[in-house]
Design a protein around this motif. Structure first.
Motif, mmCIF file in Angstrom:
data_model
loop_
_atom_site.group_PDB
_atom_site.id
_atom_site.type_symbol
_atom_site.label_atom_id
_atom_site.label_comp_id
_atom_site.label_asym_id
_atom_site.label_seq_id
_atom_site.Cartn_x
_atom_site.Cartn_y
_atom_site.Cartn_z
ATOM 1 N N GLU A 196 113.475 -83.215 54.488
ATOM 2 C CA GLU A 196 113.182 -81.785 54.361
ATOM 3 C C GLU A 196 112.998 -81.143 55.734
ATOM 4 O OE1 GLU A 196 112.666 -78.080 52.729
ATOM 5 O OE2 GLU A 196 113.484 -79.933 51.864
ATOM 6 N N LYS A 197 112.375 -81.861 56.653
ATOM 7 C CA LYS A 197 112.204 -81.340 58.015
ATOM 8 C C LYS A 197 113.558 -81.110 58.677
ATOM 9 C CE LYS A 197 110.421 -84.191 60.987
ATOM 10 N NZ LYS A 197 109.389 -85.003 61.704
ATOM 11 N N VAL A 198 114.465 -82.060 58.496
ATOM 12 C CA VAL A 198 115.807 -81.916 59.062
ATOM 13 C C VAL A 198 116.536 -80.745 58.403
ATOM 14 C CG1 VAL A 198 118.038 -83.059 59.378
ATOM 15 C CG2 VAL A 198 115.928 -84.367 59.641
ATOM 16 N N GLU A 199 116.381 -80.599 57.081
ATOM 17 C CA GLU A 199 117.015 -79.495 56.356
ATOM 18 C C GLU A 199 116.507 -78.146 56.854
ATOM 19 O OE1 GLU A 199 119.217 -77.355 53.439
ATOM 20 O OE2 GLU A 199 119.392 -79.410 54.182
ATOM 21 N N GLN A 200 115.206 -78.041 57.046
ATOM 22 C CA GLN A 200 114.631 -76.777 57.515
ATOM 23 C C GLN A 200 115.077 -76.460 58.939
ATOM 24 O OE1 GLN A 200 113.167 -74.559 55.594
ATOM 25 N NE2 GLN A 200 113.531 -76.029 53.924
ATOM 26 N N ALA A 201 115.179 -77.476 59.780
ATOM 27 C CA ALA A 201 115.660 -77.263 61.148
ATOM 28 C C ALA A 201 117.097 -76.747 61.131
ATOM 29 C CB ALA A 201 115.578 -78.568 61.948
ATOM 30 N N ALA A 202 117.918 -77.283 60.239
ATOM 31 C CA ALA A 202 119.303 -76.829 60.136
ATOM 32 C C ALA A 202 119.367 -75.368 59.691
ATOM 33 C CB ALA A 202 120.068 -77.713 59.149
ATOM 34 N N LYS A 203 118.556 -75.010 58.710
ATOM 35 C CA LYS A 203 118.544 -73.629 58.228
ATOM 36 C C LYS A 203 118.053 -72.666 59.305
ATOM 37 C CE LYS A 203 117.962 -74.666 53.309
ATOM 38 N NZ LYS A 203 117.058 -74.611 52.142
ATOM 39 N N GLU A 204 117.016 -73.078 60.048
ATOM 40 C CA GLU A 204 116.486 -72.229 61.108
ATOM 41 C C GLU A 204 117.516 -72.024 62.207
ATOM 42 O OE1 GLU A 204 114.112 -69.709 63.198
ATOM 43 O OE2 GLU A 204 113.884 -70.423 61.132
ATOM 44 N N ALA A 205 118.225 -73.086 62.582
ATOM 45 C CA ALA A 205 119.271 -72.969 63.593
ATOM 46 C C ALA A 205 120.366 -72.023 63.124
ATOM 47 C CB ALA A 205 119.857 -74.340 63.906
ATOM 48 N N ALA A 206 120.705 -72.085 61.841
ATOM 49 C CA ALA A 206 121.736 -71.192 61.303
ATOM 50 C C ALA A 206 121.271 -69.739 61.325
ATOM 51 C CB ALA A 206 122.095 -71.614 59.879
ATOM 52 N N ARG A 207 119.957 -69.515 61.069
ATOM 53 C CA ARG A 207 119.426 -68.149 61.128
ATOM 54 C C ARG A 207 119.437 -67.614 62.550
ATOM 55 N NH1 ARG A 207 115.879 -70.010 56.959
ATOM 56 N NH2 ARG A 207 114.376 -70.747 58.486
ATOM 57 N N GLN A 208 119.093 -68.498 63.503
ATOM 58 C CA GLN A 208 119.041 -68.063 64.896
ATOM 59 C C GLN A 208 120.421 -67.828 65.486
ATOM 60 O OE1 GLN A 208 116.748 -70.796 67.269
ATOM 61 N NE2 GLN A 208 114.996 -70.773 65.863
ATOM 62 N N ARG A 209 121.406 -68.555 65.019
ATOM 63 C CA ARG A 209 122.757 -68.449 65.578
ATOM 64 C C ARG A 209 123.782 -68.289 64.459
ATOM 65 N NH1 ARG A 209 119.769 -71.862 68.665
ATOM 66 N NH2 ARG A 209 120.130 -73.648 67.294
ATOM 67 N N PRO A 210 123.703 -67.188 63.721
ATOM 68 C CA PRO A 210 124.606 -67.007 62.572
ATOM 69 C C PRO A 210 126.068 -66.890 62.954
ATOM 70 C CG PRO A 210 123.425 -64.983 63.051
ATOM 71 C CD PRO A 210 122.796 -66.044 63.892
ATOM 72 N N GLU A 211 126.329 -66.512 64.193
ATOM 73 C CA GLU A 211 127.720 -66.374 64.632
ATOM 74 C C GLU A 211 128.174 -67.560 65.468
ATOM 75 O OE1 GLU A 211 129.426 -63.999 63.368
ATOM 76 O OE2 GLU A 211 127.613 -63.233 62.407
ATOM 77 N N GLY A 212 127.455 -68.661 65.379
ATOM 78 C CA GLY A 212 127.803 -69.845 66.169
ATOM 79 C C GLY A 212 129.160 -70.394 65.794
ATOM 80 N N ALA A 213 129.714 -71.209 66.687
ATOM 81 C CA ALA A 213 131.035 -71.787 66.455
ATOM 82 C C ALA A 213 131.019 -72.634 65.196
ATOM 83 C CB ALA A 213 131.451 -72.634 67.652
ATOM 84 N N ARG A 214 132.040 -72.479 64.394
ATOM 85 C CA ARG A 214 132.169 -73.272 63.178
ATOM 86 C C ARG A 214 133.163 -74.390 63.428
ATOM 87 N NH1 ARG A 214 129.906 -70.741 58.767
ATOM 88 N NH2 ARG A 214 129.273 -68.596 59.119
ATOM 89 N N GLY A 215 132.636 -75.575 63.642
ATOM 90 C CA GLY A 215 133.506 -76.701 63.929
ATOM 91 C C GLY A 215 133.746 -76.847 65.419
ATOM 92 N N THR A 216 134.372 -77.937 65.767
ATOM 93 C CA THR A 216 134.680 -78.215 67.166
ATOM 94 C C THR A 216 136.150 -78.557 67.281
ATOM 95 O OG1 THR A 216 134.085 -80.545 66.852
ATOM 96 C CG2 THR A 216 132.370 -79.087 67.674
#
Length: 211
Positions: free
Chosen positions: A182-202
């Motif tokens: 759950e901690k890892v899941e919440q960190a992922a969601k928070e990162a997505a909120r902070q960087r919603p326009e981040g690169a999708r894929g590499t």
């Protein structure tokens, strides 16, 4: 002072990955060792069957020491993915026995030849591999598929660990792991909120030569 023995070191690492792969089948039913656990059909017994063919190809065919083995579809000798799953007529004992037999054949090749020995890939004029390079390749391939087996086994029944003698996992019961997940899941969601326009894929890396 330690005297380097490069061949012995490589063999130990390869054997460790072989043992880990087979251990992942222990205690499972016929269905569970065969069932596809990813959208591309990855399954435990199929990984063993595939690596039996790979060992036979690299330590057998390449060095002029052929051995009977499952045909690799990628070498053009079988239908797509034929070596990555087990038919109902192929038993666990047969596939695991083939893998052990072919690994023993590989070991005789490794023992008989120096690391500088040259092998040749069939059907591709001029493509050669030293035994040293072949060992490095098979360590990479076996370890990679043992990692696949780690994930597949966890999906099948929750079992985890690197090897029977030591699981190499953080201590914790089921509730601890649930909290960790759950901690890892919440960190992922928070990162997505902070960087919603981040690169999708590499970018996909360039294809590397198996040699």
């Amino acid at each position: 002072m330690i005297t380097p023995d490069f061949k012995a070191d490589l063999r130990v690492i390869l054997q460790d990955s072989r043992d880990t792969l087979l251990w992942k089948l222990d205690g499972l039913s016929e269905y569970d060792i065969r069932r596809p656990m990813t959208p591309t059909g990855t399954n435990l017994l199929g990984l063993v069957k595939h690596l039996a063919g790979a060992e036979a190809f690299y330590f057998g065919t390449v060095f002029g020491r052929p051995v009977d083995a499952p045909e690799l579809w990628i070498a053009g000798d079988a239908e797509p993915n034929a070596d990555l799953w087990a038919t109902p007529d192929e038993t666990r004992e047969q596939i695991v026995g083939d893998y052990r037999r072919i690994c023993a054949h590989s070991d005789t090749t490794i023992e008989a030849l120096p690391l500088e020995a040259i092998g040749r890939l069939p059907g591709e004029p001029g493509r050669e591999m030293t035994l040293h390079r072949t060992l490095a390749h098979m360590i990479y391939e076996t370890s990679r598929h043992a990692g696949h087996a780690d994930v597949v086994r966890e999906l099948v029944d929750g079992s985890v660990g690197q090897r029977a003698a030591g699981d190499n996992m953080a201590p914790g019961d089921a509730s601890w792991w649930a909290e960790h997940r759950e901690k890892v899941e919440q960190a992922a969601k928070e990162a997505a909120r902070q960087r919603p326009e981040g690169a999708r894929g590499t970018a996909r890396p360039a294809t590397t030569d198996p040699q």
